[in-house]
Design an enzyme around this catalytic site. Structure first.
Site, PDB file in Angstrom:
ATOM      1  N   ASN A   9     106.228   7.467  82.248  1.00 43.17           N
ATOM      2  CA  ASN A   9     105.935   8.890  82.483  1.00 43.17           C
ATOM      3  C   ASN A   9     106.929   9.713  81.674  1.00 43.17           C
ATOM      4  OD1 ASN A   9     105.517  11.448  83.478  1.00 43.17           O
ATOM      5  ND2 ASN A   9     106.323  11.021  85.529  1.00 43.17           N
ATOM      6  N   TRP A  10     106.434  10.323  80.604  1.00 43.80           N
ATOM      7  CA  TRP A  10     107.339  11.043  79.698  1.00 43.80           C
ATOM      8  C   TRP A  10     107.691  12.441  80.209  1.00 43.80           C
ATOM      9  CZ3 TRP A  10     104.736   9.705  74.267  1.00 43.80           C
ATOM     10  CH2 TRP A  10     104.814   8.317  74.074  1.00 43.80           C
ATOM     11  N   LYS A  11     107.063  12.852  81.281  1.00 46.91           N
ATOM     12  CA  LYS A  11     107.318  14.171  81.892  1.00 46.91           C
ATOM     13  C   LYS A  11     107.257  15.278  80.830  1.00 46.91           C
ATOM     14  CE  LYS A  11     110.172  11.957  85.355  1.00 46.91           C
ATOM     15  NZ  LYS A  11     110.990  12.158  86.520  1.00 46.91           N
ATOM     16  N   HIS A  95     102.598  12.967  91.986  1.00 41.94           N
ATOM     17  CA  HIS A  95     103.991  12.722  91.620  1.00 41.94           C
ATOM     18  C   HIS A  95     104.893  13.659  92.425  1.00 41.94           C
ATOM     19  CE1 HIS A  95     107.687  12.609  89.252  1.00 41.94           C
ATOM     20  NE2 HIS A  95     107.268  11.421  88.843  1.00 41.94           N
ATOM     21  N   GLU A  97     107.317  15.421  91.664  1.00 41.69           N
ATOM     22  CA  GLU A  97     107.616  16.733  91.062  1.00 41.69           C
ATOM     23  C   GLU A  97     106.447  17.696  91.268  1.00 41.69           C
ATOM     24  OE1 GLU A  97     108.879  15.089  87.311  1.00 41.69           O
ATOM     25  OE2 GLU A  97     110.550  14.201  88.399  1.00 41.69           O
ATOM     26  N   GLU A 167     107.423   5.943  95.114  1.00 43.30           N
ATOM     27  CA  GLU A 167     108.511   6.586  94.373  1.00 43.30           C
ATOM     28  C   GLU A 167     109.365   7.399  95.340  1.00 43.30           C
ATOM     29  OE1 GLU A 167     107.646   6.954  89.923  1.00 43.30           O
ATOM     30  OE2 GLU A 167     106.955   8.772  90.883  1.00 43.30           O
ATOM     31  N   GLY A 173     114.987  10.083  88.815  1.00 41.50           N
ATOM     32  CA  GLY A 173     115.831  10.820  87.882  1.00 41.50           C
ATOM     33  C   GLY A 173     117.277  10.951  88.329  1.00 41.50           C
ATOM     34  N   SER A 212     114.318   5.523  88.877  1.00 36.23           N
ATOM     35  CA  SER A 212     115.463   5.014  88.118  1.00 36.23           C
ATOM     36  C   SER A 212     115.329   3.528  87.747  1.00 36.23           C
ATOM     37  CB  SER A 212     116.769   5.286  88.879  1.00 36.23           C
ATOM     38  OG  SER A 212     116.944   6.679  89.054  1.00 36.23           O
ATOM     39  N   GLY A 233     110.364   6.762  84.412  1.00 34.60           N
ATOM     40  CA  GLY A 233     110.522   8.095  83.838  1.00 34.60           C
ATOM     41  C   GLY A 233     111.493   8.062  82.666  1.00 34.60           C
ATOM     42  N   GLY A 234     112.729   8.448  82.915  1.00 35.15           N
ATOM     43  CA  GLY A 234     113.735   8.605  81.856  1.00 35.15           C
ATOM     44  C   GLY A 234     113.821   7.419  80.903  1.00 35.15           C
TER      45      GLY A 234
HETATM   46  C1  PEP Z   1     109.150   9.164  87.488  1.00 36.66           C
HETATM   47  O1  PEP Z   1     109.138  10.182  86.823  1.00 36.66           O
HETATM   48  O2  PEP Z   1     108.103   8.796  88.019  1.00 36.66           O
HETATM   49  C2  PEP Z   1     110.398   8.416  87.627  1.00 36.66           C
HETATM   50  C3  PEP Z   1     110.388   7.371  88.388  1.00 36.66           C
HETATM   51  O3  PEP Z   1     111.484   8.877  86.919  1.00 36.66           O
HETATM   52  P1  PEP Z   1     112.865   8.072  86.647  1.00 36.66           P
HETATM   53  O4  PEP Z   1     112.507   6.678  86.198  1.00 36.66           O
HETATM   54  O5  PEP Z   1     113.560   8.858  85.596  1.00 36.66           O
HETATM   55  O6  PEP Z   1     113.618   8.029  87.954  1.00 36.66           O
END
Ligand code: PEP
Length: 251
Positions: A9-11, A95, A97, A167, A173, A212, A233-234
């Site tokens: 997920n590049w957000k 999600h 966010e 999640e 994040g 993470s 994500g990151g």
């Molecule tokens: C996500 O955006 O779904 C996520 C899990 O982010 P991260 O891996 O950065 O915690």
């Protein structure tokens, strides 16, 4: 044995050029992945170009969200059919966010799920508790409520199309990954709840973990029986690191 899905997920990161370059680097570095699936979720403006960049490779492309309405006067929104027209095949829904930054609740996400399925997109349905909800012992109630809202929105015939993602909001994040035990407990709970509604279909459903995930913790997470992949994500923004996650070795 469920086939793992590793999803990135590049957000709200990377413009068009950088998105296509990252997609091409992933395509080049992926090699053969006979035993796992890979999907990437760029920003909306890059989905079509990224889908073209990975066309013919094992990498699937999707959107990070879609509108709850079919079409019309919803400035700034992207409908499921618009997303599908870019050659996207998947969509992330619910999600944290969207829930906690944009304030969207279960009912909106249930409508988005109907739109996504009607458009022919395969959804990844995210559920997860906040730190305060975990601290107050509400984790099970929260994730089950979020799951039921999704399941109530669609006919049982659609259940085989669903992928779930646990999640925990406090792990997204933040660099704080849920322990394998914490994640495994919630994944088992989600599988049981899905089984009560879907019967045997639940045994084939993938439940991803997100929060993470890195190349250093993916193998330990994937050793848990009900963890069937990761929503990253990151760490999905760096080709080398995301490729290491995709190519994790089973313990
Ligand atoms: C996500 O955006 O779904 C996520 C899990 O982010 P991260 O891996 O950065 O915690």
């Amino acid at each position: 044995m469920r086939r793992p899905l590793i999803a990135g997920n590049w957000k709200m990161n990377l413009g068009l050029g950088d998105s296509v370059r990252l997609a091409e680097a992933l395509r080049t570095g992926l090699g053969s992945v006979p035993d796992r699936d890979v999907a990437i979720f760029p920003g909306f403006v890059s989905v079509a170009a990224v889908a073209r960049a990975v066309d013919g490779s094992p990498i699937k492309t999707g959107g990070q969200d879609c509108a709850s309405e079919l079409d019309g006067a919803f400035t700034g929104a992207v409908s499921a059919t618009m997303l599908k027209s870019t050659s996207a095949s998947m969509v992330i829904l619910g999600h944290s966010e969207r829930r906690h930054v944009f304030g969207e609740g279960d009912a909106v996400h249930a409508k988005k799920l109907q739109r996504a399925l009607d458009a022919g997109l395969l959804p990844i349905l995210c559920v997860g508790e906040t730190q305060a909800e975990r601290d107050s012992g509400a984790t099970s109630a929260v994730v089950l409520r979020q799951l039921q809202a999704f399941l109530d929105a669609v006919p049982t015939l659609a259940f085989p199309k669903l992928t779930l993602a646990y999640e925990p909001v406090w792990a997204i994040g933040t660099g704080r990954t849920a322990s394998v035990e914490q994640a495994a407990e919630v994944h088992a709970l989600l599988r049981r709840a899905f089984r009560e509604r879907a019967g045997a279909v639940a045994e084939d459903a993938r439940i991803l973990y997100g929060g993470s995930v890195k190349s250093s913790n993916i193998a330990a997470l994937m050793a848990a029986p009900d963890i069937d992949g990761a929503l990253v994500g990151g760490a999905s923004l760096q080709a080398d690191e995301f490729l290491r996650i995709i190519h994790f070795q089973r313990n």
